[in-house]
Write an enzyme that holds these catalytic residues in place. Structure first.
Site, PDB file in Angstrom:
ATOM      1  N   MET A  55       0.869  -1.250   0.136  1.00  0.00           N
ATOM      2  CA  MET A  55      -0.022   0.004   0.109  1.00  0.00           C
ATOM      3  C   MET A  55       0.839   1.236  -0.048  1.00  0.00           C
ATOM      4  O   MET A  55       0.144   2.499  -0.096  1.00  0.00           O
ATOM      5  CB  MET A  55      -0.802   0.108   1.054  1.00  0.00           C
ATOM      6  N   TYR A  56       2.117   1.128   0.138  1.00  0.00           N
ATOM      7  CA  TYR A  56       2.902   2.442   0.088  1.00  0.00           C
ATOM      8  C   TYR A  56       2.781   2.948  -1.322  1.00  0.00           C
ATOM      9  O   TYR A  56       2.979   2.573  -2.421  1.00  0.00           O
ATOM     10  CB  TYR A  56       4.425   2.082   0.311  1.00  0.00           C
TER      11      TYR A  56
END
Length: 347
Positions: A55-56
């Site tokens: 999710m970065y």
């Protein structure tokens, strides 16, 4: 750069891991070209561990790493990624279910342009999915050669112990790493998580050793974060962690010790975490290559005992009753013999 073994494994990890959360993150992060420059600067300094998550950067971070990876020697690099947080506002795009874990690993492999991920974390505890389901799925992925080692992040001590117990009972791959928030301001994991990790042979890889920049002194005497800074953009996350009375008091203590010793605050903050025997490496991020210059020095520098002792005593959190009771009780056992294993000491 110095290296340490990860938990009870034979995997050597550099004392500084490169956090990549800034890569491709809008507003306060860095674009692809600068991100690649940061990676090269880190690798040139001898580091070997890139820490990422699905999710970065809204999924962009892994793509940025993957774009550079073909130019590097993959066998020399340890890549970690994670799964837990929502990847879309749809059912089954979050958590650690079998469906989401398999989809996340497959997507990460594609974005990273690699055949395997060295270390894969459950990024947080899933309150619905049975731990057995998550661990069996990860075990299958290890058997398929898509993952090498398993870790957990943001777990309580009892959750780590539970996961490790299930893995043993079902003869599954064990957890070998835990990734907690741990620094001079936030030392809560010393109470139970870190002892649980030590007891089960799990390596500790803390994130945010600089407190989102708080322990560099950049926010001293500010009523609110300067516009455009990481703390400004992440007030909802980093604010409750560091922007409070205890945080400012700790930063002031670190500043005083820094002035006395003639050593930058950032270097001291990182080196204090690395002074702990149970820490495998610390995760450091950067928006541009030059930001790594001071903190990377902690990869080879060992903090003197007197400086460590002063910071340790002046920032030690208040002990609850059980921690106080057990510490005193343990000391009787330690004092009874000439030697004992220091890993069993409370912190």
């Amino acid at each position: 750069m110095k290296f340490r073994y990860l938990g009870n494994t034979g995997l050597l990890v550099s004392r500084i891991a490169l956090g990549t959360m800034t890569f491709g993150t809008p507003d306060w992060g860095s674009d692809e070209a600068i991100s690649h420059a940061v990676i090269k600067r880190y690798l040139d300094a001898g580091g070997n561990h890139l820490d990422a998550a699905n999710m970065y950067g809204g999924g962009r971070t892994e793509e940025i790493i993957g774009a550079l990876l073909p130019q590097l020697n993959r066998d020399e690099i340890i890549i970690s990624s994670k799964c837990f947080f929502p990847m879309a506002q749809k059912p089954n795009f979050f958590g650690t279910s079998r469906k989401h874990l398999i989809a996340s690993v497959e997507n990460s492999l594609r974005k990273l342009q690699t055949d395997y991920i060295d270390l894969y974390y459950l990024h947080g505890p899933d309150p619905i999915t049975p731990m057995e389901e998550s661990l069996r799925t990860l075990n299958d992925l290890v058997r398929q050669g898509k993952i090498r080692y398993l870790g957990v992040s943001n777990f309580f001590g009892w959750q780590l112990a539970k996961a490790q117990g299930i893995a043993r009972e079902l003869n599954l791959e064990p957890i070998v790493a835990t990734q907690p928030l741990y620094n001079l301001v936030q030392r809560g994991s010393e109470a139970e998580l870190i002892p649980a990790a030590l007891d089960s042979g799990v390596g500790v890889i803390p994130y945010s050793p600089l407190g989102g920049g708080f322990l560099t002194g950049k926010y001293a005497d500010q009523q609110e974060p300067e516009k455009g800074t990481r703390m400004d953009y992440r007030q909802g996350t980093d604010g409750p962690r560091f922007w409070h009375e205890k945080g400012f008091a700790t930063a002031k203590i670190l500043h005083e010790v820094s002035e006395q010793a003639g050593i930058p605050m950032a270097k001291l903050a990182v080196a204090w975490v690395l002074k702990r025997r149970f820490v495998t490496s610390v995760i450091l991020g950067a928006r541009k290559p030059e930001q790594l210059d001071v903190t990377l020095e902690a990869g080879t520098w060992d903090m003197p005992d007197d400086i460590f002792g002063e910071l340790e005593q002046r920032t030690r959190p208040h002990e609850d009753y059980l921690t106080w009771f057990v510490r005193r009780s343990y000391q009787r056992h330690f004092d009874a013999g000439e030697f004992h294993n220091p890993d069993v000491e409370l912190l």
